[in-house]
Design a protein around this motif. Structure first.
Motif, PDB file in Angstrom:
ATOM      1  N   LEU A 185    -129.728 -71.852  -0.029  1.00 46.04           N
ATOM      2  CA  LEU A 185    -130.312 -72.040   1.293  1.00 46.04           C
ATOM      3  C   LEU A 185    -131.273 -70.886   1.557  1.00 46.04           C
ATOM      4  N   GLY A 186    -132.447 -71.199   2.101  1.00 46.94           N
ATOM      5  CA  GLY A 186    -133.410 -70.141   2.348  1.00 46.94           C
ATOM      6  C   GLY A 186    -134.404 -70.472   3.427  1.00 46.94           C
ATOM      7  N   VAL A 187    -135.112 -69.440   3.884  1.00 47.95           N
ATOM      8  CA  VAL A 187    -136.198 -69.595   4.851  1.00 47.95           C
ATOM      9  C   VAL A 187    -137.411 -68.838   4.337  1.00 47.95           C
ATOM     10  N   ILE A 188    -138.595 -69.350   4.652  1.00 46.59           N
ATOM     11  CA  ILE A 188    -139.858 -68.729   4.264  1.00 46.59           C
ATOM     12  C   ILE A 188    -140.763 -68.712   5.484  1.00 46.59           C
ATOM     13  N   TYR A 189    -141.445 -67.603   5.704  1.00 42.52           N
ATOM     14  CA  TYR A 189    -142.327 -67.477   6.868  1.00 42.52           C
ATOM     15  C   TYR A 189    -143.686 -66.952   6.435  1.00 42.52           C
ATOM     16  N   LEU A 201    -136.227 -65.288   2.413  1.00 40.08           N
ATOM     17  CA  LEU A 201    -134.859 -64.809   2.297  1.00 40.08           C
ATOM     18  C   LEU A 201    -133.985 -65.995   1.935  1.00 40.08           C
ATOM     19  N   SER A 202    -133.112 -65.823   0.929  1.00 39.74           N
ATOM     20  CA  SER A 202    -132.266 -66.934   0.494  1.00 39.74           C
ATOM     21  C   SER A 202    -130.907 -66.422   0.045  1.00 39.74           C
ATOM     22  N   ARG A 203    -129.967 -67.361  -0.018  1.00 41.60           N
ATOM     23  CA  ARG A 203    -128.626 -67.058  -0.535  1.00 41.60           C
ATOM     24  C   ARG A 203    -128.165 -68.222  -1.386  1.00 41.60           C
ATOM     25  N   GLU A 204    -127.647 -67.905  -2.591  1.00 36.67           N
ATOM     26  CA  GLU A 204    -127.207 -68.940  -3.519  1.00 36.67           C
ATOM     27  C   GLU A 204    -125.713 -68.818  -3.791  1.00 36.67           C
ATOM     28  N   THR A 205    -125.061 -69.979  -3.949  1.00 37.82           N
ATOM     29  CA  THR A 205    -123.633 -70.007  -4.241  1.00 37.82           C
ATOM     30  C   THR A 205    -123.312 -69.294  -5.539  1.00 37.82           C
ATOM     31  N   LEU A 247    -135.494 -79.260  -1.565  1.00 37.79           N
ATOM     32  CA  LEU A 247    -135.925 -79.945  -0.354  1.00 37.79           C
ATOM     33  C   LEU A 247    -136.505 -78.927   0.605  1.00 37.79           C
ATOM     34  N   TYR A 248    -137.770 -79.161   1.023  1.00 38.18           N
ATOM     35  CA  TYR A 248    -138.451 -78.263   1.948  1.00 38.18           C
ATOM     36  C   TYR A 248    -138.664 -78.979   3.289  1.00 38.18           C
ATOM     37  N   ARG A 249    -138.372 -78.274   4.366  1.00 40.35           N
ATOM     38  CA  ARG A 249    -138.671 -78.791   5.695  1.00 40.35           C
ATOM     39  C   ARG A 249    -139.605 -77.805   6.389  1.00 40.35           C
ATOM     40  N   VAL A 250    -140.734 -78.285   6.880  1.00 38.74           N
ATOM     41  CA  VAL A 250    -141.744 -77.433   7.506  1.00 38.74           C
ATOM     42  C   VAL A 250    -141.604 -77.496   9.016  1.00 38.74           C
ATOM     43  N   VAL A 280    -137.818 -74.254   5.757  1.00 41.42           N
ATOM     44  CA  VAL A 280    -136.401 -74.181   5.405  1.00 41.42           C
ATOM     45  C   VAL A 280    -136.239 -74.834   4.040  1.00 41.42           C
ATOM     46  N   VAL A 281    -135.542 -74.154   3.134  1.00 40.16           N
ATOM     47  CA  VAL A 281    -135.375 -74.625   1.761  1.00 40.16           C
ATOM     48  C   VAL A 281    -133.902 -74.900   1.496  1.00 40.16           C
ATOM     49  N   ILE A 282    -133.613 -76.089   0.987  1.00 34.83           N
ATOM     50  CA  ILE A 282    -132.271 -76.438   0.533  1.00 34.83           C
ATOM     51  C   ILE A 282    -132.389 -76.890  -0.917  1.00 34.83           C
ATOM     52  N   ALA A 283    -131.651 -76.223  -1.810  1.00 31.07           N
ATOM     53  CA  ALA A 283    -131.734 -76.560  -3.232  1.00 31.07           C
ATOM     54  C   ALA A 283    -130.335 -76.709  -3.809  1.00 31.07           C
TER      55      ALA A 283
END
Length: 280
Positions: A87-91, A101-105, A276-279, A61-64
């Motif tokens: 906000l995004g996710v990577i698999y 897949l991500s979405r930016e303001t 910020l990456y959360r695994v 999970v990516v939060i930037a």
């Protein structure tokens, strides 16, 4: 400015030393001694992609955040009042292929990407080569501004070759030739097809911390937008990879970062941010 940076330094130090080491095996040489250690510990050098991939069946999970222009001063708390969020996710489908897949303001942009390893650095080959492809949809466009707008007009595409080499335990460098195609563009300030070349690197200063930098030259003939230049710090913490950075682009989607940087480092028009990456 000094007070804001001091506050952020104290905050991130708490993250770094209050948790256990996240990726303790990242720097470990695999059983096959011909395979080199990875050139980068994070999936991004700063904002641009690195040659690191996720492991098979691993979720990120990516939060930037990219805050506002620091030169606005205390009125906007050095840009912290004006954040653009991604906000995004990577698999990891396999150890060599991942999807994101991500979405930016900023510009309400959705991006889908695929990242795939072509060659790994080893005793017989000097570099890692990874491919990266993105399709982006700008959902901020509306028919009041563009009466004949079609869905296809919202789309833009990115193709990159990520070529890195780990020179030592401390130093890694990466070359990133890139191609961007936009279906909808403003011909007075940019081209429909844009070619860029990027150079980035990482220098490890401790077990948990490294200094990173990247710069992209856009060979587009127009000069309205700036070449993106970013400096950052990687901090490894328990369960997280945390990156602090300064950049001249508030946009942190892949295509927007490369082609729509508006800040001028020489005039102090830069943006503070973090990844910020959360695994899982």
């Amino acid at each position: 400015m000094t007070k804001a940076l001091l506050f952020l330094s104290v905050l991130t130090s708490g993250f770094a030393f209050s948790q256990e080491d996240l990726l303790k095996d990242i720097d470990t040489i695999k059983t096959n001694t011909e395979i080199s250690q990875p050139a980068f510990k994070a999936l991004q050098i700063v904002t641009g992609q690195s040659t690191k991939l996720t492991a098979k069946k691993e979720w990120y999970v990516v939060i930037a955040h990219r805050f506002g222009d620091v030169s606005t001063g205390f009125k906007n708390f050095f840009g912290l009042d004006n954040a653009s969020t991604k906000l995004g996710v990577i698999y990891g489908i396999t150890d060599a292929v991942s999807v994101s897949l991500s979405r930016e303001t900023n510009m309400k942009t959705f991006e889908g990407g695929v990242k795939y390893r072509l060659v790994r650095q080893n005793d017989n080959f000097p570099v890692d080569i990874v491919g990266y492809n993105v399709v982006a949809a700008n959902t901020d466009l509306d028919k009041d501004t563009y009466p004949h707008l079609k869905f296809n007009d919202r789309l833009a595409y990115l193709t990159q070759a990520l070529i890195s080499r780990r020179f030592s335990d401390k130093l890694s460098l990466q070359l990133t030739p890139s191609y961007v195609h936009k279906n909808l563009y403003e011909p007075n300030i940019e081209d429909k097809n844009q070619f860029l070349a990027g150079l980035g690197g990482r220098y490890k200063i401790s077990k948990r911390i490294s200094l990173n930098a990247e710069y992209f030259v856009n060979f587009d003939n127009h000069s309205f937008y700036k070449n993106p230049l970013s400096l950052g710090v990687d901090i490894e913490t328990g369960g997280h990879v945390f990156q602090l950075l300064f950049t001249n682009s508030q946009i942190n989607s892949d295509i927007g970062y490369l082609t729509n940087a508006s800040g001028n480092w020489g005039k102090g028009h830069i943006f503070f941010g973090f990844n910020l990456y959360r695994v899982f």
